[in-house]
Design an enzyme around this catalytic site. Structure first.
Site, PDB file in Angstrom:
ATOM      1  CE  LYS A  54      20.620  -1.107  38.133  1.00 49.97           C
ATOM      2  NZ  LYS A  54      19.978  -0.366  37.057  1.00 49.97           N
ATOM      3  CD  GLN A  98      16.548  -0.489  35.515  1.00 55.36           C
ATOM      4  OE1 GLN A  98      17.167  -0.363  36.563  1.00 55.36           O
ATOM      5  NE2 GLN A  98      17.148  -0.808  34.382  1.00 55.36           N
ATOM      6  CG  ASP A 121      21.769   5.286  36.058  1.00 57.38           C
ATOM      7  OD1 ASP A 121      22.602   4.400  36.317  1.00 57.38           O
ATOM      8  OD2 ASP A 121      20.575   5.055  35.785  1.00 57.38           O
TER       9      ASP A 121
END
Ligand code: NDP
Length: 298
Positions: A54, A98, A121
């Protein structure tokens, strides 16, 4: 006849190019550099690798990225404090924690603490709610948002089509259904969602013009479960033992690719299908978040 192969890699590359151009133009016209913070707790190798990919993608597109790496035993309150700090940081427009988190930390509490405008997200309940009520200006979860782009960019607009989704998870199946139901480009589909309690799955999947499979079960979807000519999007990523490979395994999807490609009109491979789209859409979400937070027109 063999199906057309939908290359997620090619589509992802072109969206990455467009995103890099958007970033360059925001810097030039508005002196705005989109910023993404990734928070990694502990040393899980898969999580380390995802966060690394990422950050690399962000840099390649000119997005400012900051990785915060924390010990696995960090107290929950301390992690909440770090998220609060990022919420208030004007250089950061997107926050990604994460998952999974260590057992002593309640994931839902951390996700709830992220400022919804920075929730790239798309997992915050406010964003989930906005998406399911059909709002357009919302940060949508990256994998299903990537699937919509794959359909649109290959001439498979879901509008008016019967889309069958297999899987009802919060990260794929449910947001996929919400996106496809919106009264907007990429939406307007007739949507059926199947899951593990659906009797005679094949009878349902054979109705699909577009079939999206997100189960997590290697090659469950067979050729006789697909209507001839249907578009098949395989979200699944599964490891199966393979002694012929040096690493001892290979990746397969939830769809039995070799047989289904003889029936389908178009199909995504695994790897190289939906996979590359997820990180790309995260970057696109970060740029959208930066633009909205700055209150500017691109
Ligand atoms: P989950 O395990 O959270 O959900 C799986 C879903 O599939 C559930 O709704 C479950 O039903 C349903 N299901 C399980 N078995 C069957 C069956 N035999 N018949 C019908 N439905 C079934 O998985 P995720 O949604 O997180 O992930 C699905 C797959 O997609 C995985 O392989 C994952 O690795 C992959 N994935 C890939 C991504 C990418 O970037 N390409 C991103 C995210 C996921 P029920 O609800 O009844 O239990």
């Amino acid at each position: 006849m063999s199906a057309k192969i939908i290359s997620g890699k090619e589509i992802s590359d072109s969206i990455r190019g467009e995103t890099a151009q958007r970033v360059a133009s925001l810097k030039k016209k508005h002196d705005l550099t989109p910023g993404l913070a990734t928070v990694l707790v502990g040393e899980d190798p898969a999580s380390q690798s995802y966060v690394g990919m990422k950050n690399k993608a962000a840099k390649e597109m000119g997005i400012f990225s900051r990785q915060i790496t924390l010990d696995a035993d960090i107290p929950e309150a301390e992690l909440l404090g770090i998220v609060e700090g990022l919420n208030a940081d004007p250089d950061i427009h997107g926050i990604l924690v994460q998952l999974p988190l260590p057992d002593h930390i309640q994931e839902s509490k951390i996700l709830l603490a992220i400022e919804p405008a920075k929730d790239v997200d798309g997992f915050h309940p406010i964003n989930v709610g906005r998406l399911s009520t059909g709002e357009m200006e919302v940060l949508a979860p990256c994998t299903p948002a990537g699937v919509v782009q794959m359909l649109l960019r290959t001439g498979n607009d879901p509008s008016g089509k019967h889309v069958v989704i297999v899987g009802r998870s919060n990260i794929v199946g449910r947001p996929m259904a919400s996106l496809l139901l919106r009264k907007a480009k990429g939406g307007n589909a007739t949507v059926t969602v199947a899951h593990s309690r659906t009797p005679d799955l094949g009878a349902v999947t054979r109705l699909a013009d577009i079939l999206i499979v997100a189960i997590g079960w290697p090659e469950l979807l067979k050729a006789d479960m697909v209507r001839p000519g249907a578009v098949v999007i395989d979200v699944g990523v599964n490891r199966v033992d393979d002694d012929t490979r040096e690493r001892g395994y290979r990746l397969v999807g939830d769809v039995a690719f070799d047989e289904v490609k003889e029936v389908a009109g178009a199909i995504t491979p695994v790897p190289g299908g939906v996979g590359p789209m997820t990180i790309t859409m995260l970057m696109s979400n970060t740029v959208d978040a930066a633009v909205r937070q700055a209150g500017i027109q691109e």
